[in-house]
Scaffold this active site. Sequence first.
Site, PDB file in Angstrom:
ATOM      1  N   ASN A   1      23.052 -23.957 -13.097  1.00  0.00           N
ATOM      2  CA  ASN A   1      22.992 -24.239 -14.867  1.00  0.00           C
ATOM      3  C   ASN A   1      24.678 -23.587 -14.412  1.00  0.00           C
ATOM      4  O   ASN A   1      25.331 -22.737 -14.524  1.00  0.00           O
ATOM      5  CB  ASN A   1      22.146 -22.731 -15.074  1.00  0.00           C
ATOM      6  CG  ASN A   1      22.919 -22.751 -16.518  1.00  0.00           C
ATOM      7  OD1 ASN A   1      23.365 -23.397 -16.997  1.00  0.00           O
ATOM      8  ND2 ASN A   1      21.789 -21.681 -16.568  1.00  0.00           N
ATOM      9  N   TRP A   2      24.675 -25.365 -14.766  1.00  0.00           N
ATOM     10  CA  TRP A   2      26.166 -24.938 -14.920  1.00  0.00           C
ATOM     11  C   TRP A   2      27.103 -24.756 -16.721  1.00  0.00           C
ATOM     12  O   TRP A   2      28.276 -24.152 -16.645  1.00  0.00           O
ATOM     13  CB  TRP A   2      26.824 -26.612 -14.632  1.00  0.00           C
ATOM     14  CG  TRP A   2      27.173 -27.349 -14.053  1.00  0.00           C
ATOM     15  CD1 TRP A   2      26.685 -26.633 -12.280  1.00  0.00           C
ATOM     16  CD2 TRP A   2      27.395 -28.398 -13.199  1.00  0.00           C
ATOM     17  NE1 TRP A   2      27.102 -27.007 -11.401  1.00  0.00           N
ATOM     18  CE2 TRP A   2      27.811 -28.141 -11.523  1.00  0.00           C
ATOM     19  CE3 TRP A   2      27.979 -28.791 -14.123  1.00  0.00           C
ATOM     20  CZ2 TRP A   2      27.455 -29.535 -11.486  1.00  0.00           C
ATOM     21  CZ3 TRP A   2      28.128 -31.088 -13.704  1.00  0.00           C
ATOM     22  CH2 TRP A   2      28.371 -30.664 -11.669  1.00  0.00           C
ATOM     23  N   LYS A   3      26.104 -24.050 -17.481  1.00  0.00           N
ATOM     24  CA  LYS A   3      26.728 -24.260 -19.195  1.00  0.00           C
ATOM     25  C   LYS A   3      27.653 -24.589 -19.369  1.00  0.00           C
ATOM     26  O   LYS A   3      27.653 -26.005 -18.783  1.00  0.00           O
ATOM     27  CB  LYS A   3      26.851 -22.508 -18.865  1.00  0.00           C
ATOM     28  CG  LYS A   3      26.072 -21.447 -17.605  1.00  0.00           C
ATOM     29  CD  LYS A   3      26.143 -19.638 -18.111  1.00  0.00           C
ATOM     30  CE  LYS A   3      24.911 -19.164 -17.635  1.00  0.00           C
ATOM     31  NZ  LYS A   3      25.089 -17.711 -17.260  1.00  0.00           N
TER      32      LYS A   3
ATOM     33  N   HIS B   1      15.918 -19.865 -21.928  1.00  0.00           N
ATOM     34  CA  HIS B   1      17.723 -19.126 -20.527  1.00  0.00           C
ATOM     35  C   HIS B   1      17.906 -17.617 -21.845  1.00  0.00           C
ATOM     36  O   HIS B   1      18.801 -17.721 -23.706  1.00  0.00           O
ATOM     37  CB  HIS B   1      18.951 -19.788 -20.893  1.00  0.00           C
ATOM     38  CG  HIS B   1      19.858 -19.452 -20.015  1.00  0.00           C
ATOM     39  ND1 HIS B   1      20.630 -18.396 -20.300  1.00  0.00           N
ATOM     40  CD2 HIS B   1      19.980 -19.194 -18.563  1.00  0.00           C
ATOM     41  CE1 HIS B   1      21.210 -18.088 -19.639  1.00  0.00           C
ATOM     42  NE2 HIS B   1      20.896 -18.606 -18.297  1.00  0.00           N
TER      43      HIS B   1
ATOM     44  N   GLU C   1      20.615 -16.787 -22.772  1.00  0.00           N
ATOM     45  CA  GLU C   1      21.813 -16.928 -24.085  1.00  0.00           C
ATOM     46  C   GLU C   1      21.248 -17.573 -25.197  1.00  0.00           C
ATOM     47  O   GLU C   1      21.795 -17.736 -26.117  1.00  0.00           O
ATOM     48  CB  GLU C   1      22.940 -17.967 -22.660  1.00  0.00           C
ATOM     49  CG  GLU C   1      23.765 -17.092 -22.293  1.00  0.00           C
ATOM     50  CD  GLU C   1      23.983 -17.427 -20.598  1.00  0.00           C
ATOM     51  OE1 GLU C   1      24.473 -18.508 -20.932  1.00  0.00           O
ATOM     52  OE2 GLU C   1      24.855 -16.473 -20.021  1.00  0.00           O
TER      53      GLU C   1
ATOM     54  N   GLU D   1      14.741 -13.419 -14.996  1.00  0.00           N
ATOM     55  CA  GLU D   1      16.233 -13.583 -15.449  1.00  0.00           C
ATOM     56  C   GLU D   1      16.165 -12.066 -15.961  1.00  0.00           C
ATOM     57  O   GLU D   1      16.359 -12.302 -17.141  1.00  0.00           O
ATOM     58  CB  GLU D   1      16.973 -14.755 -15.485  1.00  0.00           C
ATOM     59  CG  GLU D   1      17.144 -16.193 -15.282  1.00  0.00           C
ATOM     60  CD  GLU D   1      18.078 -16.932 -15.374  1.00  0.00           C
ATOM     61  OE1 GLU D   1      18.958 -16.742 -14.356  1.00  0.00           O
ATOM     62  OE2 GLU D   1      18.276 -17.600 -16.790  1.00  0.00           O
TER      63      GLU D   1
ATOM     64  N   GLY E   1      25.098 -13.166 -15.091  1.00  0.00           N
ATOM     65  CA  GLY E   1      27.023 -13.250 -14.798  1.00  0.00           C
ATOM     66  C   GLY E   1      27.378 -11.431 -14.641  1.00  0.00           C
ATOM     67  O   GLY E   1      28.558 -11.315 -15.610  1.00  0.00           O
TER      68      GLY E   1
ATOM     69  N   SER F   1      22.974 -13.202 -11.281  1.00  0.00           N
ATOM     70  CA  SER F   1      24.166 -13.278 -10.056  1.00  0.00           C
ATOM     71  C   SER F   1      23.443 -13.172  -8.303  1.00  0.00           C
ATOM     72  O   SER F   1      23.462 -12.865  -7.384  1.00  0.00           O
ATOM     73  CB  SER F   1      24.860 -11.304 -10.283  1.00  0.00           C
ATOM     74  OG  SER F   1      25.434 -10.954 -11.281  1.00  0.00           O
TER      75      SER F   1
ATOM     76  N   GLY G   1      23.859 -19.056 -11.816  1.00  0.00           N
ATOM     77  CA  GLY G   1      24.940 -19.674 -12.361  1.00  0.00           C
ATOM     78  C   GLY G   1      26.002 -20.362 -12.435  1.00  0.00           C
ATOM     79  O   GLY G   1      26.543 -21.018 -11.090  1.00  0.00           O
ATOM     80  N   GLY G   2      26.831 -18.966 -12.382  1.00  0.00           N
ATOM     81  CA  GLY G   2      28.624 -18.571 -11.788  1.00  0.00           C
ATOM     82  C   GLY G   2      28.663 -19.441 -10.470  1.00  0.00           C
ATOM     83  O   GLY G   2      29.200 -20.609 -10.042  1.00  0.00           O
TER      84      GLY G   2
HETATM   85  C1  PEP Z   1      22.110 -17.925 -15.461  1.00  0.00           C
HETATM   86  O1  PEP Z   1      22.842 -18.259 -16.096  1.00  0.00           O
HETATM   87  O2  PEP Z   1      20.849 -17.985 -15.168  1.00  0.00           O
HETATM   88  C2  PEP Z   1      22.933 -17.240 -14.399  1.00  0.00           C
HETATM   89  C3  PEP Z   1      21.308 -16.211 -12.968  1.00  0.00           C
HETATM   90  O3  PEP Z   1      23.579 -17.046 -14.364  1.00  0.00           O
HETATM   91  P1  PEP Z   1      24.692 -15.867 -12.611  1.00  0.00           P
HETATM   92  O4  PEP Z   1      24.258 -16.956 -10.992  1.00  0.00           O
HETATM   93  O5  PEP Z   1      25.978 -16.294 -12.693  1.00  0.00           O
HETATM   94  O6  PEP Z   1      24.318 -14.709 -13.020  1.00  0.00           O
END
Ligand code: PEP
Length: 248
Positions: A9-11, A95, A97, A166, A172, A211, A232-233
């Site tokens: 997920n590049w956001k 998600h 966010e 999640e 993050g 994470s 994500g990241g």
């Molecule tokens: C996400 O945004 O779905 C996510 C899991 O982010 P991260 O891996 O950065 O925690």
Amino acid sequence: MRQSFVIGNWKMNGSLDLTSELLQAIENGIDDKIASEVAVCTPFVYIAGASSLLDSNRIKIGAQTVSEYSDGAYTGEISAKMLADIGCKLVLVGHSERRTLFGETNDALVAKVVAAQLSGLIPVYCVGETHADYESGSTFDVIENQVGALLNCEDIDLNNLILAYEPVWAIGTGLTASPEEAQRVHAYIRELVEKKDREAAQKLRILYGGSVKPDNATALFGQEDIDGGLIGGASLDADTFISICQKA
Ligand code: PEP
């Protein structure tokens, strides 16, 4: 046996140049030794370019949200049919966010899942508790509420769906649920789905997100009910993302 799935997920990150560099590097690294399905959810504007950049269909391109409406006077919205039209194969729905920053409710999210399925996209429905929920011991209630909203809708096709657990406090932040903790929640999600459709529940892929890094991926993905990850990241670095895919 469920095939694992790793979704990046590049956001709201990237550019035209980064999309092509990163995707090409990821495509080069996803070889036959990687058993997992792999997808990358880019910002809307890069989906069409990303789909045409890829040489094979080994990597699927996804979106990060979608409109619940099919067409009409909804300024700024993007429909599932439009996404399918430009080569998008899956879409994240709910998600954290989207739920927290943009106030998306269970009802709207269930409508988005239905809209996605009607247009042939695979919805990846995300659920998870906040830190306050976790601290107060309400994780399972929150999950029941979010998954229950989906299961109560008769229009959902449980055979064309992915779920992602999640924990919001792990997204993050560098914190992750322990593999055992995550497994308990995944098993609970599967149990909830089983009450409605036993066969679909056994086939349903439930991904873990929060994470995930190469050094914790093996233990998380080794759990019985964890069928891959939503990343994500770490998906913004090709080597790191490929290394996570290798562990799935
Ligand atoms: C996400 O945004 O779905 C996510 C899991 O982010 P991260 O891996 O950065 O925690």
